[in-house]
Motif scaffolding. Structure first.
Motif, PDB file in Angstrom:
ATOM      1  N   UNK A  83       0.848  -1.203   0.000  1.00  0.00           N
ATOM      2  CA  UNK A  83       0.000   0.000   0.000  1.00  0.00           C
ATOM      3  C   UNK A  83       0.877   1.245   0.000  1.00  0.00           C
ATOM      4  N   UNK A  84       1.875   1.269   0.869  1.00  0.00           N
ATOM      5  CA  UNK A  84       2.773   2.431   0.941  1.00  0.00           C
ATOM      6  C   UNK A  84       3.571   2.594  -0.351  1.00  0.00           C
ATOM      7  N   UNK A  85       4.018   1.495  -0.909  1.00  0.00           N
ATOM      8  CA  UNK A  85       4.751   1.530  -2.176  1.00  0.00           C
ATOM      9  C   UNK A  85       3.874   2.105  -3.288  1.00  0.00           C
ATOM     10  N   UNK A  86       2.617   1.697  -3.331  1.00  0.00           N
ATOM     11  CA  UNK A  86       1.702   2.188  -4.365  1.00  0.00           C
ATOM     12  C   UNK A  86       1.358   3.657  -4.167  1.00  0.00           C
ATOM     13  N   UNK A  87       1.283   4.110  -2.936  1.00  0.00           N
ATOM     14  CA  UNK A  87       1.068   5.539  -2.687  1.00  0.00           C
ATOM     15  C   UNK A  87       2.239   6.331  -3.257  1.00  0.00           C
ATOM     16  N   UNK A  88       3.454   5.865  -2.997  1.00  0.00           N
ATOM     17  CA  UNK A  88       4.632   6.526  -3.558  1.00  0.00           C
ATOM     18  C   UNK A  88       4.644   6.498  -5.078  1.00  0.00           C
ATOM     19  N   UNK A  89       4.232   5.366  -5.654  1.00  0.00           N
ATOM     20  CA  UNK A  89       4.181   5.245  -7.112  1.00  0.00           C
ATOM     21  C   UNK A  89       3.141   6.193  -7.697  1.00  0.00           C
ATOM     22  N   UNK A  90       1.991   6.309  -7.044  1.00  0.00           N
ATOM     23  CA  UNK A  90       0.957   7.219  -7.534  1.00  0.00           C
ATOM     24  C   UNK A  90       1.426   8.664  -7.482  1.00  0.00           C
ATOM     25  N   UNK A 109      -3.171  -0.870  -5.126  1.00  0.00           N
ATOM     26  CA  UNK A 109      -3.337  -0.377  -3.755  1.00  0.00           C
ATOM     27  C   UNK A 109      -4.599  -0.988  -3.142  1.00  0.00           C
ATOM     28  N   UNK A 110      -5.681  -1.017  -3.901  1.00  0.00           N
ATOM     29  CA  UNK A 110      -6.928  -1.587  -3.389  1.00  0.00           C
ATOM     30  C   UNK A 110      -6.772  -3.083  -3.094  1.00  0.00           C
ATOM     31  N   UNK A 111      -6.108  -3.796  -3.983  1.00  0.00           N
ATOM     32  CA  UNK A 111      -5.873  -5.222  -3.744  1.00  0.00           C
ATOM     33  C   UNK A 111      -5.025  -5.430  -2.484  1.00  0.00           C
ATOM     34  N   UNK A 112      -3.977  -4.632  -2.341  1.00  0.00           N
ATOM     35  CA  UNK A 112      -3.099  -4.755  -1.171  1.00  0.00           C
ATOM     36  C   UNK A 112      -3.848  -4.402   0.113  1.00  0.00           C
ATOM     37  N   UNK A 113      -4.679  -3.368   0.061  1.00  0.00           N
ATOM     38  CA  UNK A 113      -5.465  -2.993   1.242  1.00  0.00           C
ATOM     39  C   UNK A 113      -6.440  -4.112   1.607  1.00  0.00           C
TER      40      UNK A 113
END
Length: 123
Positions: A83-90, A109-113
């Motif tokens: 989730x944190x990685x995807x926030x950074x990617x976004x 991110x949704x899948x990871x959450x």
């Protein structure tokens, strides 16, 4: 529910493995020309390798602890890391006004959450 969590973790693992291996084996100059990977031109090779290792570790953390039964608490923790990685990617993609890759990041991110929530809740 358990099946949906396994499928979600599997999809995330596949995506992270492909992304991580790609960043490790494809030269930075070639990677920067790939659609959706233009952001790599603005970062050092060592940064890209670090991100690749993080992605590969996250992929392992989403599957291996659950399969082996050794420290299964690592699965939801790995999902939170994704989730944190995807926030950074976004953030990176949106700064470059790359909308399509950001949509993919939202899906991951949704899948990871979902995996984090499900594995913290269901165990």
């Amino acid at each position: 529910m358990n099946l949906a969590l396994w499928i979600s973790a599997g999809v995330l693992t596949a995506a992270l493995l492909i992304a991580g291996v790609g960043k490790l084996v494809v030269p930075k100059e070639k990677l920067a020309k790939v659609r959706g990977a233009g952001w790599t031109a603005g970062f050092s090779q060592s940064f890209l390798r670090t991100v690749a290792v993080i992605e590969l570790l996250a992929a392992a953390g989403l599957i291996l602890p659950a399969v082996t039964g050794i420290a299964p608490i690592l699965v939801p923790l790995a999902a939170v890391g994704v989730v944190l990685l995807m926030i950074g990617a976004m953030i990176t993609h949106l700064r470059r006004r790359e909308i399509l890759p950001s949509v993919g990041n939202v899906v991951y991110l949704a899948l990871a959450a979902f995996v984090a929530w499900g594995r913290f809740t269901l165990g």
